[in-house]
Design an enzyme around this catalytic site. Structure first.
Site, short mmCIF file in Angstrom:
data_model
loop_
_atom_site.label_atom_id
_atom_site.label_comp_id
_atom_site.label_asym_id
_atom_site.label_seq_id
_atom_site.Cartn_x
_atom_site.Cartn_y
_atom_site.Cartn_z
N ASP A 43 0.80 -1.24 0.00
CA ASP A 43 0.00 0.00 0.00
C ASP A 43 0.83 1.28 0.00
O ASP A 43 0.28 2.36 0.22
CB ASP A 43 -0.94 0.03 1.22
CG ASP A 43 -2.36 -0.28 0.80
OD1 ASP A 43 -2.58 -0.51 -0.40
OD2 ASP A 43 -3.24 -0.27 1.68
N HIS A 246 30.38 4.07 -3.94
CA HIS A 246 28.93 4.32 -3.90
C HIS A 246 28.36 4.16 -2.49
O HIS A 246 27.24 3.68 -2.31
CB HIS A 246 28.20 3.38 -4.88
CG HIS A 246 28.43 3.76 -6.31
ND1 HIS A 246 28.10 2.94 -7.37
CD2 HIS A 246 28.94 4.89 -6.86
CE1 HIS A 246 28.43 3.55 -8.50
NE2 HIS A 246 28.94 4.72 -8.22
N ASP A 263 28.92 13.54 -1.83
CA ASP A 263 28.55 13.55 -3.26
C ASP A 263 27.03 13.60 -3.29
O ASP A 263 26.36 12.60 -3.01
CB ASP A 263 29.09 12.29 -3.96
CG ASP A 263 28.79 12.26 -5.46
OD1 ASP A 263 27.96 13.06 -5.92
OD2 ASP A 263 29.40 11.43 -6.16
N ASP A 274 25.10 17.49 -9.71
CA ASP A 274 25.94 16.40 -9.21
C ASP A 274 27.25 17.01 -8.72
O ASP A 274 28.12 17.35 -9.53
CB ASP A 274 26.18 15.40 -10.37
CG ASP A 274 26.93 14.15 -9.94
OD1 ASP A 274 27.18 13.98 -8.74
OD2 ASP A 274 27.26 13.35 -10.83
N HIS A 353 37.94 5.26 -11.36
CA HIS A 353 36.74 5.60 -12.15
C HIS A 353 37.09 6.65 -13.19
O HIS A 353 38.19 7.19 -13.20
CB HIS A 353 35.59 6.05 -11.25
CG HIS A 353 35.87 7.27 -10.41
ND1 HIS A 353 35.87 8.55 -10.93
CD2 HIS A 353 36.15 7.40 -9.09
CE1 HIS A 353 36.11 9.41 -9.95
NE2 HIS A 353 36.30 8.74 -8.83
N HIS A 357 30.88 12.36 -16.80
CA HIS A 357 29.77 11.76 -17.55
C HIS A 357 28.85 12.89 -17.98
O HIS A 357 28.89 13.98 -17.42
CB HIS A 357 29.03 10.73 -16.68
CG HIS A 357 28.63 11.25 -15.32
ND1 HIS A 357 27.52 12.02 -15.11
CD2 HIS A 357 29.24 11.15 -14.10
CE1 HIS A 357 27.43 12.34 -13.82
NE2 HIS A 357 28.48 11.83 -13.18
N HIS A 364 23.41 10.37 -14.75
CA HIS A 364 24.30 9.83 -15.78
C HIS A 364 23.48 9.91 -17.07
O HIS A 364 22.74 9.00 -17.42
CB HIS A 364 24.70 8.39 -15.48
CG HIS A 364 25.64 8.29 -14.31
ND1 HIS A 364 26.15 7.12 -13.85
CD2 HIS A 364 26.18 9.25 -13.52
CE1 HIS A 364 26.95 7.34 -12.81
NE2 HIS A 364 26.97 8.64 -12.59
N GLU A 393 35.16 15.15 -12.38
CA GLU A 393 35.19 14.62 -11.02
C GLU A 393 36.35 13.66 -10.74
O GLU A 393 36.14 12.47 -10.49
CB GLU A 393 33.87 13.92 -10.71
CG GLU A 393 33.38 12.90 -11.75
CD GLU A 393 32.09 12.21 -11.31
OE1 GLU A 393 32.07 11.64 -10.20
OE2 GLU A 393 31.12 12.23 -12.08
N TYR A 397 41.67 7.58 -3.84
CA TYR A 397 41.11 6.76 -2.76
C TYR A 397 42.19 5.80 -2.29
O TYR A 397 42.63 4.94 -3.04
CB TYR A 397 39.89 5.98 -3.27
CG TYR A 397 38.94 6.86 -4.05
CD1 TYR A 397 37.96 7.61 -3.41
CD2 TYR A 397 39.08 7.00 -5.44
CE1 TYR A 397 37.12 8.46 -4.13
CE2 TYR A 397 38.26 7.84 -6.17
CZ TYR A 397 37.27 8.56 -5.52
OH TYR A 397 36.47 9.40 -6.23
N ARG A 414 37.26 13.23 -3.51
CA ARG A 414 36.77 13.49 -4.86
C ARG A 414 36.31 14.94 -4.90
O ARG A 414 35.77 15.46 -3.92
CB ARG A 414 35.62 12.54 -5.24
CG ARG A 414 35.06 12.78 -6.63
CD ARG A 414 34.22 11.61 -7.19
NE ARG A 414 33.02 11.33 -6.44
CZ ARG A 414 32.88 10.32 -5.59
NH1 ARG A 414 33.87 9.47 -5.38
NH2 ARG A 414 31.74 10.14 -4.93
N GLU A 416 34.01 17.27 -7.52
CA GLU A 416 33.16 17.13 -8.70
C GLU A 416 32.39 18.41 -8.95
O GLU A 416 31.69 18.92 -8.07
CB GLU A 416 32.17 15.98 -8.49
CG GLU A 416 31.17 15.83 -9.63
CD GLU A 416 30.28 14.59 -9.50
OE1 GLU A 416 30.04 14.13 -8.37
OE2 GLU A 416 29.82 14.10 -10.54
N1 GLY Z 1 26.91 10.89 -8.09
C1 GLY Z 1 27.20 9.96 -9.07
C2 GLY Z 1 28.37 10.35 -9.84
O1 GLY Z 1 29.12 11.20 -9.43
O2 GLY Z 1 28.58 9.89 -10.93
MN MN Z 2 29.06 12.37 -11.23
MN MN Z 3 28.55 12.67 -8.01
#
Ligand code: GLY
Ligand code: MN
Ligand code: MN
Length: 446
Positions: A43, A246, A263, A274, A353, A357, A364, A393, A397, A414, A416
């Site tokens: 529900d 993540h 983030d 972002d 990474h 993006h 994304h 970004e 790490y 990071r 970004e």
């Molecule tokens: N927050 C997801 C990324 O930075 O791609």
């Molecule tokens: Mn990002």
């Molecule tokens: Mn991000």
């Protein structure tokens, strides 16, 4: 709830441009639905989020809606949506209904959703090509298959449903990758709100707080400025948690001497922002933290320099990796030569990474990162153009490991920002929150 769009012109213009492309390919019909609602538990539903492609062409955010575009002798934009229903509206709020949808959203025709099964098969007849999103929900695919079969029957061999079916997604992705003026204005607002939220979290941070308490500061700032939701689950990561890419904001306590990585970005009028910032819980970077932080700033600056029209998509990543890898050597995280590190990929132990993006309706966002025919095995990276929106970004790490100097253990950083490619270079639209270490320390003293 259905919110009226303030200006419907951009949506009408996108439908017109899509129809022009369909005409250029010989005409046809496009059919797409918005996203289904999803049950969270008994529900209770997940907060509803419309489909991004559907929104891009309509501005319509109610569930249970379909769009049909006919590129024919007369172009037609047809919406199917929930009928007005006073009883349901008492419980769930306003429904636009077909009549008002025509007036508000400038469709040529609109019908109640329960007429879809009756009207759709006939609309498919005599169309050469059907454009539909290949990855639509299973229920939407099943309906389309049924309508095609019904059209076949209705045609009785004299009239035919489309012989060719094309994926609509790449066509829309190519349109969405270049932002129009209204999208850029909305994304600037999303970026402003998110930058304010990061600044608020920095001011609130101190040892002893939990990660979720900083998340609450972000959410408060998003909502009080009218953002509808976070664009993705917020990462608030203290200490070693920052090395989990993540990580979701949890209940870890911020300790004196920890770095905190946040983030987080809001979704405003369907567009994502972002941002990542990393700062000391107690307001002062330690020496090793500062060394790696300044290295990440330098990597981001190099990536920003490489983001300009005419440059290719991968240039900014390569620029950031070069700076980071040299820094890893200088700080004793890696041994050997720069070329040796880049060839072997040794730097991916600490930077695993990519540097960015596309950003837009989806965090994304859609859009090819390469150009040329999909059949080419070695397609080159895409060339940047003014109006593209992307993130920059870089990060570093460092997990605890025997072959890593202990002073760097558990440092995760990071930085970004969201960048709009302009005629000359790029503009960072998220710098309402500082990046420079000294400026962050000054903000945290406020
Ligand atoms: N927050 C997801 C990324 O930075 O791609
Ligand atoms: Mn990002
Ligand atoms: Mn991000």
């Amino acid at each position: 709830m259905s919110l009226p769009c303030t200006d419907i012109t951009p949506f009408v213009d996108r439908r017109r441009r899509l129809l022009a492309q369909m005409h250029a390919a010989g005409g046809g019909i496009a059919v797409l639905s918005t996203a289904p609602q999803a049950e969270r538990n008994h529900d209770a539903e997940y907060p509803y989020r419309h489909d991004s492609d559907f929104y891009y062409l309509t501005g319509f955010i109610e569930p249970e809606a379909w769009l049909v575009l006919v590129a024919g002798t007369t172009d037609r934009a047809i919406l199917f949506c929930r009928a007005k229903n006073p009883e349901h509206e008492i419980w769930e709020g306003f429904r636009c209904g077909p009549d008002e949808a025509i007036a508000r959203y400038a469709f040529d025709e609109a019908y109640a959703i329960d007429q879809l099964d009756t009207l759709l098969p006939a609309l498919l007849l005599d169309q050469s090509v059907l454009y539909r999103p290949f990855a639509a929900a299973g229920s939407a695919q099943r309906k389309l298959r049924r309508w095609l079969a019904q059209a076949e029957q209705q045609g009785r061999g004299r009239r035919q449903p489309p012989a060719h079916i094309q994926d609509l997604r790449p066509v829309l992705a190519e349109m969405r990758v270049i932002k129009d003026a209204s999208e850029i204005a909305t994304m600037r607002q999303a970026a402003r709100i998110s930058a304010g939220a990061h600044a608020r979290a920095m001011r609130a941070a101190r040892p002893g707080l939990h990660e979720y308490q900083l998340e609450a500061e972000l959410l408060y700032e998003f909502r009080r400025h009218g953002a509808q939701a976070p664009a993705y689950p917020s990462i608030v990561a203290a200490g070693a948690n920052a090395c989990v890419l993540h990580y979701a904001a949890g209940d870890t306590v911020l300790r004196d001497g920890d770095l905190v990585l946040i983030d987080a970005g809001c979704e405003y009028d369907s567009y994502a922002s972002d941002i990542t910032r990393t700062f000391p819980a107690n307001g002062r970077f330690t020496g090793p933290q500062r060394a790696l932080y300044d290295l990440t700033v330098a990597a981001q600056q190099a990536a920003v320099q490489a983001t300009a029209p005419g440059r290719c998509w991968n240039d900014s990543h390569e620029a950031a990796v070069r700076v980071l890898a040299q820094g890893m050597l200088d700080e004793g995280l890696l041994q050997g030569s720069l070329d040796g590190v880049l060839d072997s990929g040794a730097h991916t132990q600490f930077y695993m990474h990519r540097t960015g993006h596309w950003l837009g309706l989806d965090v994304h966002d859609v859009g090819d990162y390469r150009q040329g025919a999909p059949s080419d095995a070695e397609r080159p990276w895409r060339t940047l153009e003014a109006g593209m929106m992307l993130t920059i970004e870089p990060g570093i790490y460092v997990r605890a490991a025997d072959d890593v100097p202990e002073s760097f253990w558990n440092i995760g950083i990071r930085i970004e920002d969201d960048a709009l490619v302009t005629a000359e270079g790029c503009e960072l639209i998220t710098r309402g929150v500082p990046v420079d270490a000294k400026e962050i320390e000054a903000l945290m003293r406020e």
